[in-house]
Design an enzyme around this catalytic site. Structure first.
Site: not given
Lengths: 447, 447
Positions: A16, A38, A48, A76, A298, A430, A438
């Site tokens: 990533a 790589e 994951c 790309r 990631a 709530w 609270r």
């Protein structure tokens, strides 16, 4: 001033963080040459996804990669080299075993995105057949095949990955989970983790406070021996945490920090000018403590890639850090955490106090809605909220909101006054986060 | 200095805001006398639940009330007077028709919590049988009974309540929805509302750009006539917005603001000392614009009650305002908004720009996950995010996070860098909010 025309960037690691860095540079500097090396055959992967592949929800391992190699090459313009292991780095060049051949590439800027790997048990059993450390995506197919063939599976460790693997495999198999701590999810406080523990014990043979001392077998694994018992096993999955891959960086003289990961500044530059580190191999800033931390996840890895890529391409950008924000689930039970547990907060030196509440996750009159248990940890002096942990139904939206508030260094009052939407099928009037605030008011004697 | 022992507080209206005020006072000052006068037979109700009662999801109208009268009387020590209409207020006392009898009560502090009511169509048809304005919980049982008996139902208006009623009734009936604007959910921008419109048109006869000019019938309603058509109808539900109940306050000389609701300061005190207003009848501060606004929603109403109660009991507390944060759904499509639409932002004087993106709501490799469309509106000069709208799958968690970030006056960079958790079955590694921020970077020429 180095001329920035035609610069050559080498990125080591195509996960990533590495692919995000490469993509960002090519977007800002299309004329630069960006090589990504790589080791495996996959890019843009994150471990994951492995549990969902093991469970059968995701059919092919290729699906776990957000984009494939050709996307990066063609769309790309990144030179992606798969099955390519960097073996030596020198100033301005590096050597790679690329599909069996040793090659040399030049670089003007270098990025370490070498990721992390599963820790072993340090009992010399890792080479035994049927014992696996599930950190690498390329081992997953063999594990899935083995898990399908055998029945007695032992998972060692019950962090996120251990819990998710137990979830994935326990639907059809008898699973034993061995945890050395006194509850699953060691990074959680007991108020939350024990809710999971009670439920998890109904689905798997959960052994807590047990240390694995030996794993035995002749041709392949046969049993796991702990300090308190023995468990027959056809497959042992070791998920006792991860460690950063920093050896290559260290050999090149790059400094690592106290966490063991590569030290970087706010621009993600390492101790050597022009050399960056992103993702699981790098340190980052913990937004709650303000100190260096190692957060191998990631989502921050991708953003680190974006930031490092921007900086390398000359658009200065600071990476603010991460919150170690996580979500998981076990069957229908959602579990999540943002920021620090009470134990972590005390260890970091905060004067931490906490409240734990259980309430409905949605309007009480909507049938079928479950409960959620929330633990809020705050600093009693500054009233800053340091962390939120939650388990039950409707956890994701509360962890999302907590991530946002913790990122903005929110105090207890902010959790109370944030205008969360009331929509009966999703949330009560709530909100559990508001109720937690609270109750914290009372504890801190506010109002 | 008024002595604060044995003070008597009168609260007019027993909805969310009124009961929250009364409860808070009794918690801080158990010895005080707190009277709540409620016109209907129900307390602690919010009309937001009515659609789920009409759909049959919620069986009894009593279930829509968070707590019943006895809970407040016995557990919280509040004198709840149901079926009690306040008819005149004088300094220090007020007259009430209580179960048919006129009675007088004294007060030292007074709270208006008179709520809001559905607007009519101003075409003189509201008295015709079968035409209802669904604002009050006590009318709901009759509407449900009528809807069950007849087939041709027309809903006028497609705000939240109109959309939710159409959802509730269209599962078994032929519903026509008439909207005078050019899309449902008029408070949304077209990029989001038109996604709903396309889907909604498959489930109901959705008529946009049509004005109702007449509703005809002899004994009871027979047809709805618009400027562009006629629709036969056995039941007409008018849901064209609400207006604050301020008449009683005005008669007592309390000032209303530009919005038409009761003007209050940051402590929720009205133009008269010792007299407060909370909930749908009161103005509040819009957190985005910083200006007075009217935000008649249950979640802020409850918090206003908490704050007014604290202030009345002597614990000073400022109400910071609200974001008009909302969630709804139509069948499986979730829809939500926090802060301003682009139209609202431009009207409020911001130099607003926007981006709209569509992406996966969770990891692309998890089967069955849907898309989410997000519109982000930001101020181009300050980069502050002014509003988020979203439609599709996984909307709730993004609106929760947006509420948190908008409350903290976050800028585009904060949306990008908030460390949202990546969990494949729930969220992708680049969250849709992060993608929106990244696209906004380009639009604003950041990085």
């Amino acid at each position: 001033m180095i001329p920035d025309e035609g610069l050559r960037v080498a990125v080591i690691g195509g996960g990533a963080g590495g692919m995000a860095t490469a993509s960002r540079i090519k977007r800002l500097k299309p004329e630069w040459v960006v090589d990504v090396f790589e080791r495996t055959n996959y890019v843009s992967h994150a471990p994951c996804g492995i549990p969902f592949y093991l469970s059968g929800l995701v059919e092919s391992i290729d699906d776990l990669c957000a984009y494939d190699v050709n996307y990066f090459r063609e769309r790309r313009g990144v030179n992606v080299h798969v099955n390519s292991e960097v073996i030596e780095i020198r100033d301005g060049e590096l050597d790679v075993y690329e599909k069996g051949e040793r090659k040399t590439y030049e670089w003007d800027r270098l990025v370490f995105a070498t990721g992390s790997r599963g820790k072993g048990l340090d009992i010399g059993c890792e080479s035994l057949e049927g014992v696996v450390c599930l950190g690498n995506i390329d081992e997953a197919p063999a594990v899935k095949e083995t898990a399908g063939r055998y029945d007695r599976i032992v998972v060692v460790g019950s962090g996120y990955i251990g819990v998710e693997i137990a979830d994935a495999l326990s639907r059809e198999k008898k699973i034993t989970v061995i945890e050395q701590g006194n509850h699953p999810l060691p990074s959680y406080d007991p108020e939350i983790a024990e809710v999971l523990m009670r439920f998890m014990s109904r689905k798997v043979n959960l052994r807590i406070n047990e240390h694995v001392v030996e794993i035995e077998g002749k041709d392949r694994v046969e049993k796991v021996i702990t300090d308190r018992g023995e468990y027959e096993a056809d497959l042992v999955i070791v998920a006792v945490g991860v460690m950063p891959n920093v050896e290559l960086a260290r050999e090149f003289g790059i400094k690592t920090g106290k966490t063991g990961a590569i030290k970087v500044n706010e621009f993600l530059e390492t101790s050597r000018e022009g050399v960056y580190a992103v993702g699981d191999c790098a340190e980052t800033r913990n937004i709650i403590t303000g100190k260096p931390d190692w957060i191998p996840l990631a989502a921050p890895a991708n953003k680190m890639g974006y930031v490092a890529g921007s900086n390398i391409a000359g658009n200065e950008m600071v990476f603010p850090g991460a919150l170690r924000c996580q979500l998981t689930s076990f069957y229908d039970m959602e579990i999540g955490k943002a920021g620090l547990s009470e134990r972590e907060a005390l260890k970091a030196g905060f004067d931490a106090v906490s409240v734990t509440i259980t309430s409905r996750s949605r309007a009480s009159y909507i049938p079928g809605g479950g409960n959620i248990t929330v633990k809020m940890v705050a600093d009693s002096e500054s009233r800053r909220v340091l962390g939120i942990q939650a388990i039950g139904a409707g956890v994701a939206k509360r962890i999302y909101a907590s991530a946002a508030l913790l990122y903005k260094e929110a105090c207890v009052e902010d959790f109370f006054f944030t205008d969360f939407p009331f929509y009966p099928p999703k949330s009560p009037v709530w909100d559990p986060l508001v109720i937690s605030a609270r109750n914290m008011f009372r504890k801190l004697d506010i109002s």
